[in-house]
Design a protein around this motif. Structure first.
Motif: not given
Length: 71
Positions: A49-58, A60
């Protein structure tokens, strides 16, 4: 005869206590391993989950950065 029965009783008691303690330790080890595996699964799920969030933030951040650079 009393000495032999006392020794036999002591040996039998030792065997019973040893067996009970062995069973208790085995149960605790199995329970501990189960809890450890359960924790590992939860950790892996949260890491995903954190990996997915980090990828989304990157992504953006890249979009915002590219918009700023295009000006």
């Amino acid at each position: 005869m009393d000495i032999l029965s006392t020794i036999a009783y002591a040996i039998a008691s030792y065997i019973v206590v040893y067996t009970i303690l062995t069973i208790i330790v085995a149960i605790l080890v199995i329970y501990g391993f189960h809890q450890w595996r359960k924790g590992q699964k939860e950790y892996e799920q949260m890491a995903s989950v954190n990996r997915g969030r980090r990828e989304e933030m990157q992504e953006r951040f890249r979009e915002r950065w590219n918009k700023r650079m295009d000006r």
